[in-house]
Design a protein around this motif. Structure first.
Motif, short mmCIF file in Angstrom:
data_model
loop_
_atom_site.label_atom_id
_atom_site.label_comp_id
_atom_site.label_asym_id
_atom_site.label_seq_id
_atom_site.Cartn_x
_atom_site.Cartn_y
_atom_site.Cartn_z
N LYS A 155 0.82 -1.22 0.00
CA LYS A 155 0.00 0.00 0.00
C LYS A 155 0.85 1.26 0.00
CE LYS A 155 -4.02 -1.89 2.41
NZ LYS A 155 -4.78 -1.88 3.68
N LEU A 156 2.12 1.14 0.43
CA LEU A 156 3.02 2.28 0.50
C LEU A 156 3.83 2.42 -0.77
CD1 LEU A 156 4.41 1.65 4.12
CD2 LEU A 156 2.57 3.22 3.46
N GLU A 157 4.30 3.62 -1.04
CA GLU A 157 5.22 3.86 -2.15
C GLU A 157 6.48 3.03 -1.86
OE1 GLU A 157 8.75 5.35 -3.71
OE2 GLU A 157 8.21 6.12 -1.73
N ILE A 158 7.11 2.48 -2.89
CA ILE A 158 8.16 1.48 -2.73
C ILE A 158 9.32 1.96 -1.85
CG2 ILE A 158 9.46 2.00 -4.84
CD1 ILE A 158 8.63 -1.52 -3.69
N GLY A 159 9.77 3.19 -2.03
CA GLY A 159 10.87 3.71 -1.21
C GLY A 159 10.47 3.85 0.24
N ALA A 160 9.29 4.41 0.47
CA ALA A 160 8.79 4.57 1.84
C ALA A 160 8.54 3.22 2.49
CB ALA A 160 7.50 5.39 1.83
N ALA A 161 8.08 2.26 1.70
CA ALA A 161 7.80 0.92 2.22
C ALA A 161 9.08 0.23 2.68
CB ALA A 161 7.08 0.08 1.17
N SER A 162 10.15 0.36 1.90
CA SER A 162 11.40 -0.30 2.29
C SER A 162 12.01 0.37 3.53
CB SER A 162 12.40 -0.32 1.13
OG SER A 162 12.74 0.97 0.72
N VAL A 163 11.91 1.70 3.63
CA VAL A 163 12.39 2.40 4.82
C VAL A 163 11.59 1.94 6.04
CG1 VAL A 163 12.46 4.66 5.96
CG2 VAL A 163 13.37 4.40 3.65
N LYS A 164 10.27 1.85 5.89
CA LYS A 164 9.39 1.41 6.97
C LYS A 164 9.79 0.00 7.42
CE LYS A 164 5.88 2.40 8.78
NZ LYS A 164 5.89 2.86 10.19
N ALA A 165 9.95 -0.92 6.47
CA ALA A 165 10.27 -2.31 6.81
C ALA A 165 11.64 -2.43 7.48
CB ALA A 165 10.21 -3.18 5.56
N ILE A 166 12.63 -1.71 6.99
CA ILE A 166 13.96 -1.76 7.60
C ILE A 166 13.91 -1.16 9.00
CG2 ILE A 166 16.34 -0.94 7.45
CD1 ILE A 166 15.99 -1.13 4.34
N GLY A 167 13.16 -0.09 9.16
CA GLY A 167 13.02 0.54 10.47
C GLY A 167 12.35 -0.35 11.50
N GLU A 168 11.60 -1.34 11.05
CA GLU A 168 10.90 -2.25 11.96
C GLU A 168 11.68 -3.54 12.24
OE1 GLU A 168 6.80 -2.90 10.98
OE2 GLU A 168 6.34 -0.76 11.01
N LEU A 169 12.91 -3.61 11.80
CA LEU A 169 13.71 -4.81 12.06
C LEU A 169 13.89 -5.07 13.55
CD1 LEU A 169 16.47 -4.79 9.31
CD2 LEU A 169 14.67 -6.48 9.65
N ASP A 170 13.81 -4.04 14.37
CA ASP A 170 13.88 -4.20 15.82
C ASP A 170 12.85 -5.23 16.30
OD1 ASP A 170 15.75 -3.10 17.47
OD2 ASP A 170 14.68 -1.23 17.81
N SER A 171 11.64 -5.14 15.77
CA SER A 171 10.57 -6.06 16.17
C SER A 171 10.92 -7.49 15.77
CB SER A 171 9.24 -5.66 15.53
OG SER A 171 8.84 -4.41 15.99
N LEU A 172 11.45 -7.67 14.57
CA LEU A 172 11.83 -9.00 14.11
C LEU A 172 12.95 -9.56 14.96
CD1 LEU A 172 11.55 -11.31 12.06
CD2 LEU A 172 13.17 -10.08 10.60
N LEU A 173 13.95 -8.74 15.27
CA LEU A 173 15.08 -9.21 16.07
C LEU A 173 14.65 -9.54 17.49
CD1 LEU A 173 17.82 -6.74 14.80
CD2 LEU A 173 17.50 -9.13 14.16
N GLU A 174 13.77 -8.75 18.05
CA GLU A 174 13.25 -9.04 19.40
C GLU A 174 12.50 -10.37 19.41
OE1 GLU A 174 9.83 -7.08 22.09
OE2 GLU A 174 11.44 -5.70 21.52
#
Length: 182
Positions: A155-174
């Motif tokens: 649903k997000l623009e591709i650049g914004a979506a990748s920034v969003k996903a990378i920024g949420e890696l904290d949740s995956l690592l936790e």
């Protein structure tokens, strides 16, 4: 007397080298994670180290703070037997979509995301072995949870979506770290 001093010095040097080796090797060892019937070694501390190099920038660049892709409560609600399959899907998603579409003018960001992508590829290879042994099966419910992540990403623009996903890696690592004690 000189021979005795040399032996003591050699013994001290040997002990110091051994201690240093134990410290260095201990810090480079990964954690054994138990994802249902699948057990693998993941260097979560290294992943965290690389992620923290770019975390602040990712959070600052995130213009969609109200959107969540990786919800901790959703990942924690997965059955242990489903965690392997879910992780396999999430890593493939990050490798094929997120890291492939991420662009940055900053060389540190490009290098760091490349290191993270290569680490995810390595983990994925271990997960493939579990999958081939039928230890990594997905239920319809787990597939729906993963589909929701992809739908929100798309649903997000591709650049914004990748920034969003990378920024949420904290949740995956936790979430991954929670399997260290299981």
């Amino acid at each position: 007397n000189t021979t005795s001093n040399m032996k003591n010095m050699n013994t001290s040097l040997l002990l110091a080298c051994t201690l240093l080796l134990v410290i260095l090797c201990g810090s480079s060892l990964g954690h054994r994670l138990h994802l249902g019937a699948c057990t693998l070694t993941v260097h979560t501390h290294e992943l965290r180290h690389h992620f923290h190099q770019i975390r602040h920038s990712m959070l600052t660049e995130d213009n969609h703070k109200g959107v969540r892709l990786l919800r901790g409560d959703m990942m924690k609600s997965l059955q242990a037997t489903e965690s392997c399959c879910f992780l396999r899907q999430v890593l493939r998603f990050y490798i094929e979509k997120v890291f492939n579409s991420y662009t940055s003018s900053q060389s540190l960001h490009r290098r760091t995301t490349s290191v993270l992508a290569n680490s995810f590829l390595s983990i994925s290879k271990d997960l493939r072995a579990c999958h081939s042994q039928m230890h990594c099966q997905c239920s319809a419910e787990t597939n729906l949870k993963f589909d929701a992540i992809q739908t929100n990403y798309d649903k997000l623009e591709i650049g914004a979506a990748s920034v969003k996903a990378i920024g949420e890696l904290d949740s995956l690592l936790e979430w991954l770290e929670s399997f260290h004690n299981n």
